[in-house]
Design an enzyme around this catalytic site. Sequence first.
Site, PDB file in Angstrom:
ATOM      1  N   ASN A   1      38.338  43.896  38.881  1.00  0.00           N
ATOM      2  CA  ASN A   1      36.957  44.988  38.785  1.00  0.00           C
ATOM      3  C   ASN A   1      36.922  46.200  39.910  1.00  0.00           C
ATOM      4  OD1 ASN A   1      33.889  46.107  38.196  1.00  0.00           O
ATOM      5  ND2 ASN A   1      33.722  45.704  40.456  1.00  0.00           N
TER       6      ASN A   1
ATOM      7  N   ALA B   1      30.852  37.632  42.122  1.00  0.00           N
ATOM      8  CA  ALA B   1      31.815  36.912  43.009  1.00  0.00           C
ATOM      9  C   ALA B   1      33.623  37.954  42.602  1.00  0.00           C
ATOM     10  CB  ALA B   1      31.964  35.789  42.491  1.00  0.00           C
TER      11      ALA B   1
ATOM     12  N   THR C   1      35.017  41.946  43.744  1.00  0.00           N
ATOM     13  CA  THR C   1      36.010  42.693  44.574  1.00  0.00           C
ATOM     14  C   THR C   1      37.679  42.069  44.150  1.00  0.00           C
ATOM     15  OG1 THR C   1      36.312  40.420  46.126  1.00  0.00           O
ATOM     16  CG2 THR C   1      34.933  42.240  46.584  1.00  0.00           C
TER      17      THR C   1
ATOM     18  N   ASN D   1      35.164  34.856  37.762  1.00  0.00           N
ATOM     19  CA  ASN D   1      35.358  36.872  39.041  1.00  0.00           C
ATOM     20  C   ASN D   1      34.764  36.952  37.532  1.00  0.00           C
ATOM     21  OD1 ASN D   1      36.256  35.612  40.508  1.00  0.00           O
ATOM     22  ND2 ASN D   1      38.128  36.327  39.407  1.00  0.00           N
TER      23      ASN D   1
ATOM     24  N   ASP E   1      43.412  32.125  46.255  1.00  0.00           N
ATOM     25  CA  ASP E   1      42.371  31.839  44.639  1.00  0.00           C
ATOM     26  C   ASP E   1      42.700  31.496  43.643  1.00  0.00           C
ATOM     27  OD1 ASP E   1      40.693  33.023  47.621  1.00  0.00           O
ATOM     28  OD2 ASP E   1      41.439  35.195  46.594  1.00  0.00           O
TER      29      ASP E   1
ATOM     30  N   ASP F   1      42.119  52.007  27.648  1.00  0.00           N
ATOM     31  CA  ASP F   1      42.848  50.439  28.070  1.00  0.00           C
ATOM     32  C   ASP F   1      42.478  49.331  27.773  1.00  0.00           C
ATOM     33  OD1 ASP F   1      45.129  52.877  28.029  1.00  0.00           O
ATOM     34  OD2 ASP F   1      45.974  51.915  30.159  1.00  0.00           O
TER      35      ASP F   1
END
Length: 272
Positions: A175, A169, A172, A131, A58, A161
């Site tokens: 997030n 996209a 997952t 992302n 990825d 924080d």
Amino acid sequence: MSADAPSRDNEAEDLTSLGIGLLASHRNAARAAGRLLGQHYRFVGEDKAQTFVALGGDGFMLHTLHRMLEGECPHLPVFGMNRGTVGFLMNEWRLDGLAERIATAKAIRVAPLEMRATTVGGQTFTHAAINEVSLLRETRQTAKIEVLVNDHAVMAELVCDGVLVATPAGSTAYNLSAHGPILPLQAKMLALTPISPFRPRRWSGAILPDDTAVCFRILEAENRPVSAVADQIEVRDVALVEVRLDRERSLTLLFDPEHALDERIAMEQFAT
């Protein structure tokens, strides 16, 4: 790695007429897979490609997409094959039937976020994120952040924080680990998710239409420094961060029909 990679094997399948080019991560598994593909197929060079095959994980897929957004390589559809670890954005690694897989692949378009970050010193940086855009405290002290949506202050002081805005996209990825919602790819929504919120304690975030502009003002920015990160690109000591979706720079990922990204995202809701 990009290749005009003619094989020494005379029976190698010629993909040059299809305009298929090859990119590979520097990692050993990806390079080995690239050499193996080079023995079975002939690819065009990066400058002549109409479609890319990307070998890696990825991280390499995100790196490739960012190169396109930054104009470092042609803005083309990408068919990834996993030679990394998780491979959520990649297809299964297989040697055979590459041309047929690409021809029958499902095209998924993803639009990046645009992050415009202004530092305490007055410098402004603009970066894209596939992302998420995340704000993170730089020291042991919690961050204090004012949150604005479409120029309206919706939270006067979020003590946390950090906080992030994720695309479907990316919903997952970071997030999800921050307990944000999984967004179906067709939902046309963004996730606004706090990271370890201290106050208000019960706020778990929001789901916003993807045409929403989100702005973060850092309170006490010099005493409670905050960095802003667009995927892997960091800007430190920010005072103001503006985030919006940039549909004009949409990217195309290609997936085997049985492993399309939209279906993977939906199935993540049932992962244990």
